[in-house]
Each structure stands twice: as structure tokens, then as C-alpha cells.
Write a protein that holds these residues in place. Structure first.
Motif, PDB file in Angstrom:
ATOM      1  N   TYR A   1      41.677  28.032  33.356  1.00 30.19           N
ATOM      2  CA  TYR A   1      42.014  26.927  34.260  1.00 30.19           C
ATOM      3  C   TYR A   1      41.163  25.699  33.926  1.00 30.19           C
ATOM      4  CZ  TYR A   1      42.571  24.241  38.547  1.00 30.19           C
ATOM      5  OH  TYR A   1      42.818  23.242  39.446  1.00 30.19           O
ATOM      6  N   LYS A   2      39.887  25.913  33.689  1.00 34.40           N
ATOM      7  CA  LYS A   2      39.005  24.803  33.338  1.00 34.40           C
ATOM      8  C   LYS A   2      39.438  24.161  32.021  1.00 34.40           C
ATOM      9  CE  LYS A   2      34.979  26.584  35.747  1.00 34.40           C
ATOM     10  NZ  LYS A   2      33.621  27.106  35.623  1.00 34.40           N
ATOM     11  N   ARG A   3      39.835  24.985  31.071  1.00 31.91           N
ATOM     12  CA  ARG A   3      40.305  24.467  29.783  1.00 31.91           C
ATOM     13  C   ARG A   3      41.565  23.619  29.996  1.00 31.91           C
ATOM     14  NH1 ARG A   3      39.301  28.900  27.183  1.00 31.91           N
ATOM     15  NH2 ARG A   3      41.267  29.886  27.733  1.00 31.91           N
ATOM     16  N   GLU A   4      42.453  24.092  30.862  1.00 28.11           N
ATOM     17  CA  GLU A   4      43.677  23.356  31.152  1.00 28.11           C
ATOM     18  C   GLU A   4      43.362  22.006  31.801  1.00 28.11           C
ATOM     19  OE1 GLU A   4      47.587  23.888  34.011  1.00 28.11           O
ATOM     20  OE2 GLU A   4      46.563  25.684  33.268  1.00 28.11           O
ATOM     21  N   ILE A   5      42.412  21.981  32.711  1.00 25.15           N
ATOM     22  CA  ILE A   5      42.016  20.734  33.362  1.00 25.15           C
ATOM     23  C   ILE A   5      41.425  19.761  32.344  1.00 25.15           C
ATOM     24  CG2 ILE A   5      40.419  19.710  35.045  1.00 25.15           C
ATOM     25  CD1 ILE A   5      42.813  21.155  36.284  1.00 25.15           C
ATOM     26  N   LYS A   6      40.561  20.248  31.468  1.00 28.86           N
ATOM     27  CA  LYS A   6      39.954  19.391  30.447  1.00 28.86           C
ATOM     28  C   LYS A   6      41.015  18.806  29.522  1.00 28.86           C
ATOM     29  CE  LYS A   6      35.492  21.728  30.384  1.00 28.86           C
ATOM     30  NZ  LYS A   6      34.577  22.598  29.634  1.00 28.86           N
TER      31      LYS A   6
ATOM     32  N   SER B   1      44.142  18.314  30.275  1.00 29.23           N
ATOM     33  CA  SER B   1      44.903  17.363  31.068  1.00 29.23           C
ATOM     34  C   SER B   1      44.187  16.022  31.156  1.00 29.23           C
ATOM     35  CB  SER B   1      45.129  17.926  32.476  1.00 29.23           C
ATOM     36  OG  SER B   1      45.772  16.983  33.285  1.00 29.23           O
ATOM     37  N   ILE B   2      42.885  16.052  31.330  1.00 28.17           N
ATOM     38  CA  ILE B   2      42.103  14.814  31.393  1.00 28.17           C
ATOM     39  C   ILE B   2      42.161  14.091  30.052  1.00 28.17           C
ATOM     40  CG2 ILE B   2      39.747  13.913  31.575  1.00 28.17           C
ATOM     41  CD1 ILE B   2      39.274  16.082  33.730  1.00 28.17           C
ATOM     42  N   LYS B   3      42.049  14.828  28.958  1.00 26.60           N
ATOM     43  CA  LYS B   3      42.126  14.211  27.630  1.00 26.60           C
ATOM     44  C   LYS B   3      43.490  13.565  27.417  1.00 26.60           C
ATOM     45  CE  LYS B   3      38.877  17.264  25.244  1.00 26.60           C
ATOM     46  NZ  LYS B   3      38.734  18.312  24.235  1.00 26.60           N
ATOM     47  N   ALA B   4      44.556  14.262  27.831  1.00 32.78           N
ATOM     48  CA  ALA B   4      45.908  13.723  27.662  1.00 32.78           C
ATOM     49  C   ALA B   4      46.097  12.466  28.500  1.00 32.78           C
ATOM     50  CB  ALA B   4      46.945  14.771  28.053  1.00 32.78           C
ATOM     51  N   THR B   5      45.540  12.457  29.697  1.00 36.23           N
ATOM     52  CA  THR B   5      45.645  11.287  30.566  1.00 36.23           C
ATOM     53  C   THR B   5      44.937  10.100  29.945  1.00 36.23           C
ATOM     54  OG1 THR B   5      45.724  12.702  32.514  1.00 36.23           O
ATOM     55  CG2 THR B   5      45.171  10.408  32.880  1.00 36.23           C
TER      56      THR B   5
END
Length: 70
Positions: free
Chosen positions: A18-23, A25-29
Motif C-alpha cells: 500500500y505504501k509503495r502504491e501511494i509513493k 501515485s505521488i510520483k505520477a501526480t
């Protein structure tokens, strides 16, 4: 507590996936924001060039018209 390579402390009930997914997502944003900003600058530049070209064409036409009339 365990530390990752980026010296971020992982703790709590959040899974590493989940943390990897959030990171990610932030990079993509951030990437999308930069692309949008770059597009905005390019559009503004193209619009400014278009306006400058139009002004030069009208000025040249007016000058030629004055030469013909006078």
C-alpha cells in the motif's frame, strides 16, 4: 520499526504494498503536474508568437498601403 533506503520509517498497520502504491501515485501526480505546466508554457509561447506575427503582417500591410496612396 524498520527503515527503507530513503530513510523513511515504516510503522503502523499500513502494508508495504500500500505504501509503495501511494509513493507511485505521488510520483505520477508530480509528473502530470510538470507535464501540464510545460504544456501551459508552450501554449503561451505559441500564442505570443502568433500575436507578434499578426501585428507584423498588419503593420506591413498598412505601410504598403501608405506607400501606394502617397
Amino acid at each position: 520499526m524498520k527503515t527503507t533506503y530513503s530513510t523513511t520509517i515504516e510503522r503502523g498497520i499500513l502494508t508495504s504494498a500500500y505504501k509503495r502504491e501511494i509513493k507511485e501515485s505521488i510520483k505520477a501526480t508530480k509528473r502530470d503536474s510538470l507535464v501540464k505546466f510545460k504544456k501551459l508554457i508552450e501554449d503561451h509561447h505559441a500564442k505570443a508568437q502568433s500575436q507578434t506575427g499578426t501585428i507584423l503582417q498588419v503593420s506591413l500591410f498598412a505601410f504598403a498601403l501608405l506607400l501606394v496612396i502617397v
